[in-house]
Motif scaffolding. Structure first.
Motif, PDB file in Angstrom:
ATOM      1  N   ARG A   1       0.822  -1.220   0.000  1.00 27.77           N
ATOM      2  CA  ARG A   1       0.000   0.000   0.000  1.00 27.77           C
ATOM      3  C   ARG A   1       0.851   1.262   0.000  1.00 27.77           C
ATOM      4  NH1 ARG A   1      -4.142  -2.190   4.558  1.00 27.77           N
ATOM      5  NH2 ARG A   1      -2.198  -3.198   5.185  1.00 27.77           N
ATOM      6  N   TYR A   2       2.034   1.187   0.587  1.00 32.90           N
ATOM      7  CA  TYR A   2       2.944   2.334   0.528  1.00 32.90           C
ATOM      8  C   TYR A   2       3.428   2.572  -0.899  1.00 32.90           C
ATOM      9  CZ  TYR A   2       3.127   2.358   5.640  1.00 32.90           C
ATOM     10  OH  TYR A   2       2.805   2.442   6.971  1.00 32.90           O
ATOM     11  N   TRP A   3       3.750   1.494  -1.588  1.00 36.81           N
ATOM     12  CA  TRP A   3       4.185   1.636  -2.977  1.00 36.81           C
ATOM     13  C   TRP A   3       3.050   2.165  -3.847  1.00 36.81           C
ATOM     14  CZ3 TRP A   3       8.940   2.096  -2.779  1.00 36.81           C
ATOM     15  CH2 TRP A   3       9.778   1.241  -2.046  1.00 36.81           C
ATOM     16  N   GLN A   4       1.832   1.747  -3.536  1.00 33.91           N
ATOM     17  CA  GLN A   4       0.693   2.275  -4.289  1.00 33.91           C
ATOM     18  C   GLN A   4       0.578   3.791  -4.100  1.00 33.91           C
ATOM     19  OE1 GLN A   4      -3.162   1.354  -2.761  1.00 33.91           O
ATOM     20  NE2 GLN A   4      -4.210   1.633  -4.720  1.00 33.91           N
TER      21      GLN A   4
ATOM     22  N   ARG B   1      -4.691 -10.571  -5.577  1.00 32.76           N
ATOM     23  CA  ARG B   1      -6.131 -10.352  -5.559  1.00 32.76           C
ATOM     24  C   ARG B   1      -6.498  -8.888  -5.774  1.00 32.76           C
ATOM     25  NH1 ARG B   1      -8.602 -14.298  -0.799  1.00 32.76           N
ATOM     26  NH2 ARG B   1      -7.658 -16.241  -1.569  1.00 32.76           N
ATOM     27  N   HIS B   2      -5.510  -8.040  -5.867  1.00 37.88           N
ATOM     28  CA  HIS B   2      -5.795  -6.628  -6.106  1.00 37.88           C
ATOM     29  C   HIS B   2      -5.190  -6.217  -7.444  1.00 37.88           C
ATOM     30  CE1 HIS B   2      -1.653  -6.110  -4.579  1.00 37.88           C
ATOM     31  NE2 HIS B   2      -2.050  -6.837  -3.538  1.00 37.88           N
ATOM     32  N   GLY B   3      -5.873  -5.288  -8.102  1.00 42.32           N
ATOM     33  CA  GLY B   3      -5.457  -4.881  -9.433  1.00 42.32           C
ATOM     34  C   GLY B   3      -4.083  -4.251  -9.476  1.00 42.32           C
ATOM     35  N   TYR B   4      -3.735  -3.480  -8.450  1.00 42.49           N
ATOM     36  CA  TYR B   4      -2.441  -2.805  -8.460  1.00 42.49           C
ATOM     37  C   TYR B   4      -1.292  -3.810  -8.513  1.00 42.49           C
ATOM     38  CZ  TYR B   4       1.502   0.065  -7.026  1.00 42.49           C
ATOM     39  OH  TYR B   4       2.729   0.692  -6.976  1.00 42.49           O
ATOM     40  N   GLY B   5      -1.310  -4.797  -7.636  1.00 45.09           N
ATOM     41  CA  GLY B   5      -0.245  -5.787  -7.611  1.00 45.09           C
ATOM     42  C   GLY B   5      -0.199  -6.610  -8.883  1.00 45.09           C
ATOM     43  N   ARG B   6      -1.375  -6.965  -9.392  1.00 44.54           N
ATOM     44  CA  ARG B   6      -1.427  -7.769 -10.610  1.00 44.54           C
ATOM     45  C   ARG B   6      -0.839  -7.007 -11.799  1.00 44.54           C
ATOM     46  NH1 ARG B   6      -6.017  -9.283  -9.779  1.00 44.54           N
ATOM     47  NH2 ARG B   6      -7.230  -7.714 -10.922  1.00 44.54           N
TER      48      ARG B   6
ATOM     49  N   LYS C   1      -0.181 -10.208  -1.441  1.00 45.51           N
ATOM     50  CA  LYS C   1      -1.089 -10.551  -2.536  1.00 45.51           C
ATOM     51  C   LYS C   1      -2.550 -10.547  -2.122  1.00 45.51           C
ATOM     52  CE  LYS C   1      -0.318 -15.510  -1.735  1.00 45.51           C
ATOM     53  NZ  LYS C   1       0.652 -15.312  -0.637  1.00 45.51           N
ATOM     54  N   ASP C   2      -2.847 -10.738  -0.827  1.00 46.82           N
ATOM     55  CA  ASP C   2      -4.236 -10.796  -0.359  1.00 46.82           C
ATOM     56  C   ASP C   2      -4.690  -9.496   0.319  1.00 46.82           C
ATOM     57  OD1 ASP C   2      -4.570 -13.493  -1.190  1.00 46.82           O
ATOM     58  OD2 ASP C   2      -3.543 -14.186   0.619  1.00 46.82           O
ATOM     59  N   SER C   3      -3.843  -8.473   0.280  1.00 50.31           N
ATOM     60  CA  SER C   3      -4.191  -7.217   0.938  1.00 50.31           C
ATOM     61  C   SER C   3      -5.350  -6.514   0.214  1.00 50.31           C
ATOM     62  CB  SER C   3      -2.980  -6.283   0.999  1.00 50.31           C
ATOM     63  OG  SER C   3      -1.949  -6.848   1.782  1.00 50.31           O
ATOM     64  N   LYS C   4      -6.086  -5.731   0.971  1.00 58.71           N
ATOM     65  CA  LYS C   4      -7.144  -4.918   0.373  1.00 58.71           C
ATOM     66  C   LYS C   4      -6.594  -3.510   0.156  1.00 58.71           C
ATOM     67  CE  LYS C   4     -10.988  -7.446   2.465  1.00 58.71           C
ATOM     68  NZ  LYS C   4     -12.201  -7.352   3.346  1.00 58.71           N
ATOM     69  N   LEU C   5      -6.488  -3.124  -1.094  1.00 54.40           N
ATOM     70  CA  LEU C   5      -5.914  -1.830  -1.437  1.00 54.40           C
ATOM     71  C   LEU C   5      -7.032  -0.843  -1.743  1.00 54.40           C
ATOM     72  CD1 LEU C   5      -3.401  -3.638  -1.697  1.00 54.40           C
ATOM     73  CD2 LEU C   5      -2.684  -2.222  -3.627  1.00 54.40           C
ATOM     74  N   PRO C   6      -6.900   0.381  -1.232  1.00 52.39           N
ATOM     75  CA  PRO C   6      -7.929   1.395  -1.499  1.00 52.39           C
ATOM     76  C   PRO C   6      -7.883   1.847  -2.941  1.00 52.39           C
ATOM     77  CG  PRO C   6      -6.072   2.390  -0.367  1.00 52.39           C
ATOM     78  CD  PRO C   6      -5.812   0.915  -0.397  1.00 52.39           C
ATOM     79  N   ARG C   7      -8.990   2.331  -3.429  1.00 52.54           N
ATOM     80  CA  ARG C   7      -9.041   2.888  -4.774  1.00 52.54           C
ATOM     81  C   ARG C   7      -8.703   4.370  -4.685  1.00 52.54           C
ATOM     82  NH1 ARG C   7     -14.160   2.794  -9.045  1.00 52.54           N
ATOM     83  NH2 ARG C   7     -13.013   3.694 -10.806  1.00 52.54           N
ATOM     84  N   ILE C   8      -7.454   4.692  -4.969  1.00 49.40           N
ATOM     85  CA  ILE C   8      -6.999   6.082  -4.841  1.00 49.40           C
ATOM     86  C   ILE C   8      -6.384   6.547  -6.153  1.00 49.40           C
ATOM     87  CG2 ILE C   8      -6.630   6.000  -2.366  1.00 49.40           C
ATOM     88  CD1 ILE C   8      -3.698   5.420  -2.907  1.00 49.40           C
TER      89      ILE C   8
END
Length: 377
Positions: free
Chosen positions: A74-77, A306-311, A370-377
């Motif tokens: 999430r920090y990298w995001q 499971r999150h678009g950013y990581g994928r 990989k299973d983290s929930k990332l906010p849509r920012i």
């Protein structure tokens, strides 16, 4: 003690270390060790000047890679756009007061290392695109207005890289960016239109866009035998070295083309040729097999996110790394024009290795979270 150290994301430090893909780490170490051996051979059986420096750099970057992997995705995001802005600023600095070497202005001389911002730009463009497309609904992917900002994210740095001039790196940025567009779900007509537009501007690019030396590289690629001692010298000597290696190679430190100084840039662009001459087809296939295994690891990580950013991030970085390998190997074999692309982890160079290790660090962070929930920012 380790269990008591917890960080955002619910993992203790011990758990995060366990979740690092150590198989991929071993592959990276193995490939780098091949590079050390090749650089030792390139110097005629000496660790100086290339192998020793490369080993020190790798040790530092390996620690940095592990640290990056442990940082919450999430920090990298959140930092994706900041990293992009820094990379773009560095490209602007290159244009203003960059270090000139081998006829091109591509570096910033920091004393300890000559930083090549275009190498880092390959990474941060993917980070920015992954954040932009993260959790984007398919409806948005069909709107031109939604696709214009990410397209500009690619084209703006590409324009600066072309001014250096560096056609090879600019093409790699475009291709990695297009790969992220594809995985994000951009409509097929966009790619078809892009291919058509590219084909249409090739004649214009030839007459008005390419420098004379770039045109010469293409002509040399088509007919290297026309000037074997001039423009065609590099690729001609590379082919001779590859052929002399045969199936099993001439033996470690026994390559004639490299050690008699017929092979140019043997520590950087043509290091695969040096290795293949000494270790033959078997040695060349070993390197390609190890890279293929590393890319499979990366693809596996991307598909498990499971999150678009990581994928998107992992897949884009995989494409970027695979382009490094494909372009370098195809170049030294005479399958594409010489563009000056290093072989990841093996060719001598600080910024290129730094960029590759940063990429692997981000990929491993995707695997841990990989299973983290990332906010849509």
């Amino acid at each position: 003690m380790a269990k008591s150290i917890s960080i955002q994301g619910g993992f203790s430090l011990k758990q995060k270390i366990i979740y690092i893909n150590w198989g991929l780490v071993l592959l990276i170490i193995f490939l780098s060790s091949i590079g050390f051996a090749a650089l030792y051979s390139a110097a005629g059986g000496s660790f100086h000047p290339w192998a020793s420096r490369q080993m020190m750099r790798f040790s530092v970057f390996l620690v940095g890679m592990i640290v990056m992997a442990l940082i919450d995705i999430r920090y990298w995001q959140r930092l994706s756009y900041v990293c992009y802005a820094i990379g773009f600023l560095l490209l602007l600095i290159v244009e203003i007061k960059g270090h000139i070497g081998m006829g091109a202005q591509r570096w910033i001389n920091l004393g300890v290392i000559k930083l090549q911002p275009s190498e880092l730009m390959k990474i941060v463009v993917i980070m920015a695109l992954a954040r932009y497309f993260h959790a984007a609904p398919l409806e948005d992917m069909k709107r031109i207005s939604f696709l214009i900002p990410p397209a500009l994210m690619i084209l703006a740095p590409v324009a600066l890289v072309l001014l250096q001039p560096d056609l090879g790196t600019s093409l790699m940025i475009v291709m990695a960016g297009v790969a992220v567009f594809f995985v994000a779900g951009a409509p097929a007509w966009l790619f078809i239109g892009g291919i058509g537009a590219t084909a249409a501007i090739i004649p214009l690019a030839w007459h008005f866009g390419l420098h004379n030396y770039q045109k010469q590289r293409i002509l040399t690629f088509l007919h290297p035998e026309d000037d074997p001692l001039g423009a065609g010298y590099h690729i001609t000597q590379s082919k001779i070295a590859l052929g002399s290696g045969g199936i099993e190679g001439r033996g470690f430190l026994k390559g004639t083309q490299s050690h008699l100084n017929f092979l140019p840039e043997k520590q950087t662009d043509f290091i695969f040729t040096l290795w293949a001459e000494e270790w033959g087809l078997i040695g060349g296939l070993l390197i390609l097999g190890l890279f293929a295994l590393a890319f499979l690891y990366t693809a596996w990580i991307a598909f498990r996110c499971r999150h678009g950013y990581g994928r998107l991030l992992a897949f884009g970085l995989m494409v970027n790394l695979s382009l490094y390998v494909f372009i370098n190997v195809a170049m030294v074999m005479g399958l594409i024009p010489v563009v000056g692309a290093p072989l990841p982890l093996i060719s001598y160079g600080g910024t290129a290795m730094m960029a590759v290790m940063i990429g692997f660090g981000l990929i491993m962070s995707c695997n841990i979270y990989k299973d983290s929930k990332l906010p849509r920012i």
